[in-house]
Design a protein around this motif. Structure first.
Motif, short mmCIF file in Angstrom:
data_model
loop_
_atom_site.label_atom_id
_atom_site.label_comp_id
_atom_site.label_asym_id
_atom_site.label_seq_id
_atom_site.Cartn_x
_atom_site.Cartn_y
_atom_site.Cartn_z
N LEU A 78 51.75 -77.06 -13.28
CA LEU A 78 51.45 -78.13 -13.71
C LEU A 78 52.59 -77.56 -15.30
CD1 LEU A 78 47.48 -78.60 -15.45
CD2 LEU A 78 49.58 -80.40 -14.48
N ALA A 79 52.97 -76.40 -15.19
CA ALA A 79 53.97 -75.83 -16.04
C ALA A 79 55.24 -76.60 -16.00
CB ALA A 79 54.47 -74.42 -16.77
N PHE A 80 55.85 -76.14 -14.48
CA PHE A 80 57.48 -76.64 -14.29
C PHE A 80 56.93 -78.00 -14.26
CE2 PHE A 80 57.77 -72.70 -12.12
CZ PHE A 80 58.78 -72.50 -12.82
N GLY A 81 55.93 -78.77 -13.83
CA GLY A 81 56.00 -80.50 -13.86
C GLY A 81 55.98 -80.67 -15.40
N ASP A 134 52.54 -81.02 -4.48
CA ASP A 134 52.25 -81.12 -3.18
C ASP A 134 51.65 -79.69 -2.99
OD1 ASP A 134 54.54 -79.88 -2.40
OD2 ASP A 134 55.11 -81.97 -1.21
N GLY A 135 52.73 -78.54 -3.18
CA GLY A 135 51.91 -76.94 -3.35
C GLY A 135 53.47 -76.59 -3.23
N ASP A 163 58.10 -85.84 -7.52
CA ASP A 163 57.54 -84.68 -7.09
C ASP A 163 56.43 -84.59 -8.24
OD1 ASP A 163 60.11 -84.15 -5.39
OD2 ASP A 163 61.18 -83.34 -6.88
N TYR A 164 56.03 -84.37 -8.95
CA TYR A 164 54.72 -84.23 -9.88
C TYR A 164 54.08 -85.56 -10.13
CZ TYR A 164 57.03 -80.23 -10.37
OH TYR A 164 57.84 -79.34 -10.16
N ALA A 165 54.84 -86.88 -9.40
CA ALA A 165 53.89 -87.85 -10.08
C ALA A 165 52.30 -88.45 -9.73
CB ALA A 165 54.03 -88.91 -8.81
N THR A 166 51.50 -87.37 -8.62
CA THR A 166 49.85 -87.56 -8.24
C THR A 166 49.59 -86.59 -9.41
OG1 THR A 166 50.53 -85.23 -6.85
CG2 THR A 166 50.55 -87.66 -5.70
#
Length: 187
Positions: A134-137, A167-168, A179-182
């Motif tokens: 979450l932080a990098f997102g 996605d881990g 890359d963080y859409a979900t």
């Protein structure tokens, strides 16, 4: 009346307009006295300042875009600094938080073309947070909300840093909002 005659009358009426005169030069128009009520619902995302910036915060383990009014368009460095400062009191009161404290300590950002390069310090030994995704997102989604930034690369000691995507998987490659859409709450 034939069709041509009817068409000519309709065209003449259309061309004469509604009686609003035209001016030869621009003129100042004074708005009527208010306040006015709009029947349209208020857009809580619309800023009140002369410029706007988007910061991505967290609610219920999801990334949420928040548009804030600012005095001038922020630089990438300004926007990162505002994100690192966390949610405002009103934003906290509405349930928004940040995953950044303790998880990611970003030291600064520079721009190369349409790519933001974010320097990340080594986390403190007692950081205690595990929501790095979450932080990098938050950082990626905040910086790529700008028109001039399409990707974000994280660096530690000047070298690419592998950071978790939604996605881990770890990636040293340039990251995008996709890359963080979900994890992103749609507007």
């Amino acid at each position: 009346m034939n069709h041509r005659h009817l068409l000519a009358v309709a065209l003449t009426a259309l061309l004469t307009g509604c009686g609003v005169p035209t001016d030869a030069t621009p003129r100042t128009v004074q708005p009527p006295r208010g306040p006015f009520q709009s029947s349209a619902p208020a857009d809580t995302r619309a800023p009140a300042g002369p410029a706007a910036e988007t910061v991505c915060l967290v609610r219920d383990n999801r990334i949420v875009s928040v548009v804030r009014p600012v005095d001038r368009p922020p630089t990438v460095e300004d926007q990162l600094r505002h994100l690192l400062a966390g949610p405002s009191t009103a934003e906290r009161d509405s349930g928004l938080t940040s995953a950044l404290p303790g998880a990611v300590d970003a030291a600064g950002a520079t721009v190369t073309g349409a790519q933001a390069l974010v320097a990340v310090d080594e986390p403190a030994a007692d950081a205690g947070r595990s929501d790095e995704v979450l932080a990098f997102g938050q950082i990626v989604c905040t910086l790529t909300s700008r028109d001039d930034i399409t990707t974000v690369v994280f660096l530690r000691d000047g070298k690419p840093l592998g950071v978790p995507r939604a996605d881990g998987l770890l990636s040293e490659q340039p990251l995008t909002r996709a890359d963080y859409a979900t994890l992103v709450t749609p507007r």
